[in-house]
Design a protein around this motif. Structure first.
Motif, PDB file in Angstrom:
ATOM      1  N   LEU A 170       0.806  -1.217   0.000  1.00  0.00           N
ATOM      2  CA  LEU A 170       0.000   0.000   0.000  1.00  0.00           C
ATOM      3  C   LEU A 170       0.838   1.266   0.000  1.00  0.00           C
ATOM      4  CD1 LEU A 170      -2.818  -0.909   2.549  1.00  0.00           C
ATOM      5  CD2 LEU A 170      -3.077  -0.548   0.102  1.00  0.00           C
ATOM      6  N   ILE A 171       2.131   1.126   0.301  1.00  0.00           N
ATOM      7  CA  ILE A 171       2.977   2.318   0.377  1.00  0.00           C
ATOM      8  C   ILE A 171       3.049   3.048  -0.957  1.00  0.00           C
ATOM      9  CG2 ILE A 171       5.177   1.183  -0.164  1.00  0.00           C
ATOM     10  CD1 ILE A 171       6.454   2.909   2.006  1.00  0.00           C
ATOM     11  N   VAL A 172       2.967   2.297  -2.060  1.00  0.00           N
ATOM     12  CA  VAL A 172       3.065   2.927  -3.389  1.00  0.00           C
ATOM     13  C   VAL A 172       1.836   3.787  -3.691  1.00  0.00           C
ATOM     14  CG1 VAL A 172       3.258   2.518  -5.864  1.00  0.00           C
ATOM     15  CG2 VAL A 172       4.612   1.152  -4.261  1.00  0.00           C
ATOM     16  N   PRO A 173       0.610   3.239  -3.645  1.00  0.00           N
ATOM     17  CA  PRO A 173      -0.545   4.103  -3.932  1.00  0.00           C
ATOM     18  C   PRO A 173      -0.714   5.231  -2.928  1.00  0.00           C
ATOM     19  CG  PRO A 173      -1.271   1.941  -3.166  1.00  0.00           C
ATOM     20  CD  PRO A 173       0.190   1.834  -3.449  1.00  0.00           C
ATOM     21  N   LEU A 174      -0.384   4.987  -1.648  1.00  0.00           N
ATOM     22  CA  LEU A 174      -0.519   6.040  -0.653  1.00  0.00           C
ATOM     23  C   LEU A 174       0.494   7.153  -0.888  1.00  0.00           C
ATOM     24  CD1 LEU A 174      -1.182   3.936   2.586  1.00  0.00           C
ATOM     25  CD2 LEU A 174      -2.801   5.406   1.373  1.00  0.00           C
ATOM     26  N   THR A 175       1.701   6.801  -1.335  1.00  0.00           N
ATOM     27  CA  THR A 175       2.707   7.816  -1.656  1.00  0.00           C
ATOM     28  C   THR A 175       2.278   8.643  -2.865  1.00  0.00           C
ATOM     29  OG1 THR A 175       4.468   6.429  -0.742  1.00  0.00           O
ATOM     30  CG2 THR A 175       5.125   8.216  -2.207  1.00  0.00           C
ATOM     31  N   VAL A 176       1.711   7.977  -3.859  1.00  0.00           N
ATOM     32  CA  VAL A 176       1.201   8.693  -5.036  1.00  0.00           C
ATOM     33  C   VAL A 176       0.079   9.648  -4.626  1.00  0.00           C
ATOM     34  CG1 VAL A 176      -0.014   8.426  -7.231  1.00  0.00           C
ATOM     35  CG2 VAL A 176       1.869   6.884  -6.653  1.00  0.00           C
ATOM     36  N   PHE A 177      -0.791   9.177  -3.752  1.00  0.00           N
ATOM     37  CA  PHE A 177      -1.879  10.019  -3.267  1.00  0.00           C
ATOM     38  C   PHE A 177      -1.335  11.239  -2.529  1.00  0.00           C
ATOM     39  CE2 PHE A 177      -4.696  11.123   0.285  1.00  0.00           C
ATOM     40  CZ  PHE A 177      -5.841  11.493  -0.406  1.00  0.00           C
ATOM     41  N   ALA A 178      -0.332  11.041  -1.661  1.00  0.00           N
ATOM     42  CA  ALA A 178       0.260  12.157  -0.921  1.00  0.00           C
ATOM     43  C   ALA A 178       0.912  13.157  -1.876  1.00  0.00           C
ATOM     44  CB  ALA A 178       1.286  11.627   0.085  1.00  0.00           C
ATOM     45  N   ALA A 179       1.574  12.654  -2.923  1.00  0.00           N
ATOM     46  CA  ALA A 179       2.203  13.545  -3.898  1.00  0.00           C
ATOM     47  C   ALA A 179       1.155  14.375  -4.636  1.00  0.00           C
ATOM     48  CB  ALA A 179       3.028  12.726  -4.886  1.00  0.00           C
ATOM     49  N   TRP A 180       0.026  13.745  -4.960  1.00  0.00           N
ATOM     50  CA  TRP A 180      -1.065  14.458  -5.623  1.00  0.00           C
ATOM     51  C   TRP A 180      -1.605  15.573  -4.750  1.00  0.00           C
ATOM     52  CZ3 TRP A 180      -6.615  13.500  -4.609  1.00  0.00           C
ATOM     53  CH2 TRP A 180      -7.431  14.239  -5.471  1.00  0.00           C
ATOM     54  N   ARG A 181      -1.789  15.288  -3.449  1.00  0.00           N
ATOM     55  CA  ARG A 181      -2.269  16.309  -2.524  1.00  0.00           C
ATOM     56  C   ARG A 181      -1.229  17.418  -2.355  1.00  0.00           C
ATOM     57  NH1 ARG A 181      -7.359  17.175  -2.320  1.00  0.00           N
ATOM     58  NH2 ARG A 181      -8.637  15.549  -1.344  1.00  0.00           N
ATOM     59  N   ALA A 182       0.047  17.052  -2.298  1.00  0.00           N
ATOM     60  CA  ALA A 182       1.104  18.052  -2.172  1.00  0.00           C
ATOM     61  C   ALA A 182       1.127  18.966  -3.395  1.00  0.00           C
ATOM     62  CB  ALA A 182       2.451  17.371  -1.977  1.00  0.00           C
ATOM     63  N   ARG A 183       0.876  18.397  -4.569  1.00  0.00           N
ATOM     64  CA  ARG A 183       0.843  19.189  -5.801  1.00  0.00           C
ATOM     65  C   ARG A 183      -0.280  20.223  -5.737  1.00  0.00           C
ATOM     66  NH1 ARG A 183      -1.810  18.687 -10.778  1.00  0.00           N
ATOM     67  NH2 ARG A 183      -0.653  19.579 -12.538  1.00  0.00           N
ATOM     68  N   SER A 184      -1.436  19.824  -5.206  1.00  0.00           N
ATOM     69  CA  SER A 184      -2.548  20.762  -5.069  1.00  0.00           C
ATOM     70  C   SER A 184      -2.177  21.911  -4.137  1.00  0.00           C
ATOM     71  CB  SER A 184      -3.784  20.035  -4.528  1.00  0.00           C
ATOM     72  OG  SER A 184      -4.209  19.021  -5.409  1.00  0.00           O
ATOM     73  N   ALA A 185      -1.493  21.588  -3.025  1.00  0.00           N
ATOM     74  CA  ALA A 185      -1.069  22.630  -2.085  1.00  0.00           C
ATOM     75  C   ALA A 185      -0.054  23.565  -2.735  1.00  0.00           C
ATOM     76  CB  ALA A 185      -0.484  21.992  -0.828  1.00  0.00           C
ATOM     77  N   TRP A 186       0.860  22.997  -3.529  1.00  0.00           N
ATOM     78  CA  TRP A 186       1.866  23.806  -4.218  1.00  0.00           C
ATOM     79  C   TRP A 186       1.206  24.759  -5.209  1.00  0.00           C
ATOM     80  CZ3 TRP A 186       6.413  25.837  -4.178  1.00  0.00           C
ATOM     81  CH2 TRP A 186       7.012  26.280  -5.356  1.00  0.00           C
TER      82      TRP A 186
END
Length: 317
Positions: free
Chosen positions: A152-168
C-alpha cells in the motif's frame, strides 16, 4: 511516552502537533455526526471522505516511517466481537444525544459552545464508574494488519504527492492559507499532525488520556493530559481566529445533554475498546477488524437514530 519530560524538545514538538491538531479540528468541524448529517440532508459526502483521508494519511505515514527504519509503538488489536458492535452502537447513540462525537465536541468547544466541555467530563465519569466492570480488555490478537500490507505504500505515496501538488499550486496562486484551512484540507492536517504525534510519543488520543486518568494509570499521564490541554487551546484559538468564539453560559438542558452523551460514549469506548477518535485515527488506519465493526455500528446507530427522531411530514386531511 513514559520517558518524555515536560518541556523536553520531544514534548515541545508533540505539543505543537497537538495544538495544530486542535486548531484543525475546529477549522474542519470534524465530526461523525456532522458527516452523516451531510449525507442524509445534503446528499454530500465531503466530510465523510475527509475523515477517510485523515486515516489514509496515518496509514501512509506509518508505512513510510517503518520503511525508512523508524520504530514507534503501535496499539495491539482485539478480536471483533459482539461487545465491539455494542460499544459502537453506544458511541453512536452518545454522539447523537450530545449532537457531536468526541472529535466534534472539541470543535464545538473551540467555537465557544461551552456545554460541550461536559462531554469529555461525562466520558471521564462513565469510565471511572464502569471501567472495573466493563473495562477488561479482550485477548490481544497481535500487531497491525497494515504492516503486512506493505504494497500500500506505493498508492498512498502517489496520493500524498497528488495532494502536495494541489497545495503547491495553491501556494503559487497566493491561496495557501485558504487551501490548507478549507474544511477538507484541515481534516488532512489532523491526520498529518496525529501521525507526527504517533511517531513522537506513540499511540495517543485524548479519550485514552481520560480513560487513563479514570483508571488511575499514572504512567505517562502528565504528558497525556498536557497534550489534551494543548489540543483544547488549539481548538479555542481556531474558534477565536474565525470570530466564532463567544463567552456565554450554556442552557442547562444543553449541558445535561452533553454530559449524558459523553457518559454513553465513555461506556461504549470501554466495550469496543476505544473511543471514536481512536477508531478513526488508529484502529481503521491500522486495518483492525474490530475497529471497522465498531465504526460501522456507530455510523448505523447514528443513521437509524436520525431517522427515528426526524420529524415526520404531516399530510393535509
Amino acid at each position: 511516552m513514559e520517558g518524555i519530560a515536560l518541556l523536553s524538545p520531544v514534548f515541545v514538538l508533540a505539543a505543537c502537533c497537538a495544538g495544530v491538531m486542535g486548531y484543525a479540528i475546529r477549522r474542519s468541524g470534524t465530526c461523525m455526526v456532522t458527516a452523516i448529517d451531510e449525507i442524509l440532508d445534503g446528499r454530500r459526502t465531503e466530510r465523510l471522505f475527509a475523515l477517510v483521508e485523515a486515516g489514509l494519511w496515518v496509514s501512509g505515514s506509518i508505512l513510510v516511517w517503518r520503511h525508512l527504519g523508524g520504530h514507534t509503538a503501535l496499539p495491539v488489536g482485539y478480536p471483533p466481537s459482539a461487545a465491539s458492535a455494542l460499544g459502537g452502537v453506544l458511541l453512536g447513540l452518545g454522539a447523537l444525544l450530545s449532537g457531536a462525537c468526541m472529535f466534534g465536541a472539541i470543535a464545538r468547544i473551540g467555537s465557544g459552545q461551552w456545554a460541550y466541555l461536559l462531554t469529555p467530563l461525562g466520558y471521564f465519569l462513565s469510565c471511572a464508574m464502569f471501567s472495573a466492570r466493563f473495562g477488561q480488555r479482550p485477548p490481544m490478537v497481535g500487531g497491525a494488519p497494515l504492516l503486512d500490507a506493505g504494497w500500500l505504500i506505493v498508492p498512498l505515496t502517489v496520493f500524498a504527492a497528488w495532494r502536495a501538488r494541489s497545495a503547491w499550486q495553491a501556494a503559487r496562486r497566493g491561496e495557501l492559507a485558504a487551501h490548507v484551512w478549507h474544511p477538507h484540507q484541515a481534516t488532512t492536517v489532523i491526520g498529518i499532525a496525529f501521525s507526527l504525534l504517533l511517531i513522537l510519543v506513540g499511540p495517543w488520543a485524548y479519550t485514552s488520556a481520560l480513560l487513563a486518568l479514570a483508571e488511575g494509570r499514572h504512567s505517562g499521564l502528565v504528558i497525556k493530559l498536557a497534550l489534551f490541554a494543548v489540543l483544547l487551546v488549539g481548538a479555542i484559538v481556531g474558534g477565536w481566529s474565525e470570530g466564532s468564539l463567544r463567552l456565554r453560559l450554556p442552557p442547562l438542558a444543553d449541558a445535561l445533554r452533553c454530559l449524558a452523551g459523553g457518559a454513553l460514549m465513555g461506556l461504549g469506548s470501554l466495550l469496543v475498546p476505544g473511543g471514536n477518535d481512536e477508531l478513526v485515527l488508529l484502529g481503521l488506519p491500522l486495518l483492525q477488524p474490530y475497529a471497522a465493526l465498531a465504526a460501522a455500528s456507530m455510523a448505523l446507530a447514528i443513521v437509524l437514530g436520525r431517522f427515528l427522531v426526524r420529524p415526520q411530514p404531516t399530510h393535509a386531511l
